[in-house]
Design an enzyme around this catalytic site. Structure first.
Site, PDB file in Angstrom:
ATOM      1  N   CYS A 161      -2.360  -1.088   7.530  1.00  0.00           N
ATOM      2  CA  CYS A 161      -1.591  -0.009   7.389  1.00  0.00           C
ATOM      3  C   CYS A 161      -1.520   0.551   8.786  1.00  0.00           C
ATOM      4  CB  CYS A 161      -2.033   0.913   6.217  1.00  0.00           C
ATOM      5  SG  CYS A 161      -1.457   0.357   4.698  1.00  0.00           S
ATOM      6  N   HIS A 213       0.746  -1.216   0.090  1.00  0.00           N
ATOM      7  CA  HIS A 213       0.125  -0.033  -0.026  1.00  0.00           C
ATOM      8  C   HIS A 213       0.808   1.173  -0.026  1.00  0.00           C
ATOM      9  CE1 HIS A 213      -3.946  -2.131   1.513  1.00  0.00           C
ATOM     10  NE2 HIS A 213      -3.681  -2.371   0.319  1.00  0.00           N
ATOM     11  N   GLU A 272       0.982   3.750   1.809  1.00  0.00           N
ATOM     12  CA  GLU A 272       1.472   4.141   3.025  1.00  0.00           C
ATOM     13  C   GLU A 272       2.769   3.536   3.515  1.00  0.00           C
ATOM     14  OE1 GLU A 272      -1.408   3.142   2.428  1.00  0.00           O
ATOM     15  OE2 GLU A 272      -2.807   3.940   3.774  1.00  0.00           O
TER      16      GLU A 272
HETATM   17  C1  AOF Z   1      -4.770   2.210   1.656  1.00  0.00           C
HETATM   18  N1  AOF Z   1      -3.847   2.110   0.937  1.00  0.00           N
HETATM   19  O1  AOF Z   1      -2.460   1.610  -1.026  1.00  0.00           O
HETATM   20  C2  AOF Z   1      -4.676   0.978  -0.584  1.00  0.00           C
HETATM   21  C3  AOF Z   1      -5.758   0.466   0.190  1.00  0.00           C
HETATM   22  O2  AOF Z   1      -5.827  -6.900  -0.217  1.00  0.00           O
HETATM   23  P1  AOF Z   1      -5.233  -5.380   0.319  1.00  0.00           P
HETATM   24  O3  AOF Z   1      -4.393  -5.716   1.365  1.00  0.00           O
HETATM   25  O4  AOF Z   1      -4.384  -4.693  -0.854  1.00  0.00           O
HETATM   26  O5  AOF Z   1      -6.469  -4.510   0.559  1.00  0.00           O
HETATM   27  C4  AOF Z   1      -7.055  -3.927  -0.496  1.00  0.00           C
HETATM   28  C5  AOF Z   1      -8.143  -2.993   0.234  1.00  0.00           C
HETATM   29  O6  AOF Z   1      -7.292  -1.878   1.230  1.00  0.00           O
HETATM   30  C6  AOF Z   1      -8.832  -2.153  -0.643  1.00  0.00           C
HETATM   31  O7  AOF Z   1     -10.277  -2.708  -0.940  1.00  0.00           O
HETATM   32  C7  AOF Z   1      -9.155  -0.791  -0.024  1.00  0.00           C
HETATM   33  O8  AOF Z   1     -10.040  -0.932   1.159  1.00  0.00           O
HETATM   34  C8  AOF Z   1      -7.860  -0.623   0.820  1.00  0.00           C
HETATM   35  N2  AOF Z   1      -6.738  -0.169  -0.238  1.00  0.00           N
HETATM   36  N3  AOF Z   1      -5.738   1.314   1.191  1.00  0.00           N
HETATM   37  O9  AOF Z   1      -4.830   2.598   2.837  1.00  0.00           O
HETATM   38  C9  AOF Z   1      -3.438   1.479  -0.462  1.00  0.00           C
HETATM   39  N4  AOF Z   1      -4.597   0.110  -1.791  1.00  0.00           N
HETATM   40 ZN    ZN Z   2      -3.445  -0.492   3.715  1.00  0.00          ZN
END
Ligand code: AOF
Ligand code: ZN
Length: 376
Positions: free
Chosen positions: A96, A62, A64
């Site tokens: 995160c 992600h 962060e």
């Molecule tokens: C964030 N930062 O850069 C993203 C977020 O399967 P995962 O672990 O990648 O989680 C996906 C979910 O995380 C996605 O549906 C959304 O809710 C969140 N995405 N969140 O803080 C990021 N890509």
């Molecule tokens: Zn995240």
């Protein structure tokens, strides 16, 4: 409410860096599905930028995580700015919020709450419980707009549907002899490639494939990638030498369920990445587009650019299935009542029943006008 100079400076600074997060996130548009696009920046305790990052693909770190790693020790007492509420769940990657807490970040500023029910307001709650200051909703409407594909899908499991057409001043998309190339100018053509580059899928009907013979790929853009191509060809009439089959990026051929195995195999031989979506219920030559969009949503397609002819446009508009209508208007006149109008649907008997849109955005593009409209 009157704000003092210090608050004014804080707000200006937060918005300035939030816009930078938007720019970072934009680098990944069309690359992160089914995840959102996210950019993040760390300011050290003195307010100096010391780390930044953006989410590159589903399954990758992600935003962060990348920004925090780059900042190292400078996260202590610092600020995280990010366009989306930080996640707090174990998905493909760890939460995160835990990393933010461990990094001793003092303050988190984000643009919009995550609509993912696993995260919505929960990420914020965990930060607050851990005595981290949280400022939410900074440039919120821009933040939501940036992730409009993700928000639509995560709430409804349906993709965001944009209808795209190019028409003359008198609303025509082809002469009566079907000639339709080129209505809009060169710069509008380039803009269409920019759009294809950020949409997960491009959708067109067999008739458009037959008449325009498009590739429906992205050309002339650095680091581009092709969208999936979705072709509605219920009767399997597209010719084997059509340009869409010459490119190996994914094609979903949407067709009836009752074609012979031989016929289907002939198409499978044309392209390594061709897949069928077969519809058992076809009524009067029509499929249920909501069902098709549900199927595509299941395949992690969050956004569809419909490069539509008049019938497809009419069906989607009258079915209430259009989230956005992008219209290129070329300053030309065909002036012929037998030339094809941009949208074909059942006649209305009252102007009050017309399908109404609101003007969301517009820009001049070369000699054309590009309108972005949203249903009223
Ligand atoms: C964030 N930062 O850069 C993203 C977020 O399967 P995962 O672990 O990648 O989680 C996906 C979910 O995380 C996605 O549906 C959304 O809710 C969140 N995405 N969140 O803080 C990021 N890509
Ligand atoms: Zn995240």
């Amino acid at each position: 409410m009157q704000i003092n100079q210090e608050q004014f400076n804080d707000i200006t600074q937060a918005e300035y860096y939030m816009r930078e997060c938007f720019e970072l996130a934009k680098k990944s548009l069309g690359r992160t599905s089914p995840n959102p696009v996210v950019g993040a920046i760390i300011l050290d305790k003195n307010g100096f930028p010391s780390g930044k990052g953006y989410h590159k693909a589903a399954g990758a770190e992600h935003a962060e995580v990348i920004a925090i790693r780059e900042a190292g020790e400078k996260t202590k007492g610092g600020t995280l700015i990010v366009n989306l509420e930080p996640c707090c769940h174990e998905g493909r990657t760890p939460p995160c919020t835990e990393l933010i807490i461990q990094s001793q970040i003092r303050e988190v500023i984000f643009s919009c709450h995550d609509a993912n029910p696993l995260v919505h307001k929960k990420g914020e709650g965990i930060l607050l419980k851990n005595n981290i200051k949280v400022y939410s909703c900074v440039l919120e409407s821009e933040g939501i707009e940036l992730n409009k594909f993700f928000f639509k899908w995560v709430k409804s499991k349906l993709p965001w549907v944009t209808l795209k057409q190019a028409q003359t001043l008198d609303g025509k998309v082809a002469l009566s002899n079907k000639q339709s190339k080129w209505i809009s100018g060169e710069f509008s053509g380039k803009e269409v490639h920019n759009l294809r580059n950020i949409y997960d899928a491009v959708l067109a009907g067999a008739r458009t494939v037959e008449i325009d013979n498009p590739e429906l790929t992205v050309r002339g853009i650095k680091n581009s990638r092709n969208p999936a191509r979705v072709i509605i060809d219920l009767n399997l009439i597209t010719k084997p030498d059509s340009n869409i089959y010459k490119n190996d990026s994914v094609i979903y051929l949407v067709t009836r369920a009752d074609h012979s195995r031989d016929k289907l195999d002939n198409y499978l031989r044309l392209n390594n990445n061709l897949k069928f979506i077969q519809f058992p219920e076809v009524t009067k030559g029509k499929i249920n587009f909501k069902h098709l969009f549900e199927e595509l949503g299941k395949k992690d397609i969050l956004s569809i650019l419909v490069e539509a002819g008049p019938n497809l446009a009419g069906e989607l508009i009258s079915g209430g299935l259009v989230d956005e209508y992008i219209l290129f208007i070329a300053p030309k006149i065909f002036g012929d009542s037998t030339a094809l109008s941009s949208v074909q649907m059942k006649p209305l008997d009252n102007i009050e029943n017309s399908y109404e849109f609101r003007l969301f955005d517009y820009k001049s593009i070369g000699n054309d006008l590009m309108l972005s409209l949203r249903p009223k």
